[in-house]
Design an enzyme around this catalytic site. Structure first.
Site, short mmCIF file in Angstrom:
data_model
loop_
_atom_site.label_atom_id
_atom_site.label_comp_id
_atom_site.label_asym_id
_atom_site.label_seq_id
_atom_site.Cartn_x
_atom_site.Cartn_y
_atom_site.Cartn_z
CG ASP A 1 -9.79 0.36 5.27
OD1 ASP A 1 -9.52 -0.04 4.12
OD2 ASP A 1 -9.08 0.10 6.27
CD GLN B 1 -3.29 -4.10 6.77
OE1 GLN B 1 -3.23 -3.16 5.99
NE2 GLN B 1 -3.88 -5.25 6.45
CE LYS C 1 -3.83 -2.37 2.24
NZ LYS C 1 -4.52 -2.72 3.50
#
Ligand code: NAP
Length: 311
Positions: free
Chosen positions: A124, A98, A54
């Site tokens: 997200d 994460q 990422k």
């Protein structure tokens, strides 16, 4: 018949190519690049790989991407402090924590963290406000993996409207938002899970079958209507030789890769499905690259929205 392979890398590259000039235009207008703050707690090897991917993709796209690391021993309150700092930061338009979080943080830690991220920085798409907006079909920030699947379907010319779609898996981050996105595009949607009876027969009604459970080879030929589109979201790193040998024939490319590396990444879909499906997303090279491309797109969207809101 051998299924058409849906090339997730190519579609992800298309999306990146569309994002890049918009990132440049944002930088020229605002005087800084869109910024993404990624928080990694502990040292889970898979998470390390995902986060590295990422960060690199974000940097390649011209975004500012910062990694905040916390040790596995960090408390939930320490993590909430980091999120709060990123919430207040002017340089960060997007925040990603994460998962999974260390178990020691407690069973509801993820939910508390998702709730704590500012909704307008929630790249997200996990905050309840963004989930509610998604259900009402007025979302701005949508979970990256299911929205990546939609991009893969649409850009590959797979018709969604009027189709029967079956999703295996009902998680908040993949299965449920996937169902809602397909519903908004006028598919007739069924969600299956571990308590579904007659799962293979239900799946075999699908024109579009999405599997998101994380069980290697679970979706066998009997789950698939001939000609159906099969999207494999599952990702499992397999190092167990008998399991690899059950899935992949001696001499196949995947077996050779396993012999070289000692492990391979596999999806939920059994390799024999390629003979039945009309179109199939591979693992690796299917949904995974799209998830990252959609994260970049969401960060740009969040940045543009925030700056618009700031006047
Ligand atoms: P999750 O939260 O563990 O949810 C798994 C779902 O699968 C649950 O709804 C579970 O049903 C269902 N399930 C498990 N075993 C089943 C069975 N035997 N029959 C029917 N349903 C079954 O997982 P997740 O976070 O959604 O992730 C799913 C998979 O996608 C994982 O392999 C993950 O690594 C992968 N993933 C990939 C990406 C990507 O970028 N490609 C992104 C995210 C996740 P119950 O609800 O009944 O327990």
């Amino acid at each position: 018949m051998s299924a058409r392979i849906l090339d997730g890398v190519a579609v992800a590259n298309q999306i990146r190519a569309e994002v890049a000039p918009e990132v440049e235009a944002f930088r020229a207008r605002v005087g800084r690049p869109p910024g993404l703050g990624i928080v990694l707690v502990g040292d889970d090897p898979a998470s390390e790989i995902y986060v590295r991917g990422k960060l690199k993709s974000a940097a390649d796209a011209g975004l500012r991407a910062d990694l905040e690391r916390l040790p596995a021993t960090a408390t939930l309150s320490e993590l909430l402090d980091v999120v709060e700092r990123l919430n207040r930061s002017d340089a960060h338009d997007g925040i990603l924590v994460q998962s999974p979080l260390p178990r020691a943080m407690g069973p509801d830690a993820e939910r508390r963290i998702f709730d704590a991220v500012r909704p307008d920085k929630d790249v997200d798409g996990f905050h309840p406000l963004n989930v509610g907006r998604l259900v009402q079909n007025r979302a701005v920030l949508i979970a990256c993996t299911p929205s990546g699947v939609i991009e893969l379907l649409e850009r590959s010319g797979i018709a969604i409207a009027g189709s029967r779609a079956v999703i295996i898996g009902r998680s908040d981050i993949v299965g449920k938002p996937m169902a809602v996105l397909l519903l908004h595009r006028h598919a007739t949607v069924t969600i299956c899970h571990s308590r579904t009876t007659g799962l293979a027969a239900v799946a075999a009604e699908a024109d579009i079958l999405v599997s998101a459970i994380g069980r290697p080879g679970f979706v066998t030929r009997e789950f698939v209507k001939p000609g159906a589109t099969v999207i494999d979201v599952g990702i499992t790193s397999l190092s167990d030789r008998p399991a690899v040998e059950r899935l992949f024939a001696a001499g196949s490319k995947r077996r050779e890769a396993f012999e070289r590396r000692g492990s391979i990444v596999v999806g939920d879909v059994h390799p024999a499905v390629e003979q039945v499906a009309g179109a199939l997303s591979p693992v690796p090279g299917g949904v995974g690259p799209l998830t990252i491309a959609m994260l970049l797109k969401n960060t740009l969207t969040a940045a543009i929205q925030r700056m618009g809101a700031a006047g």
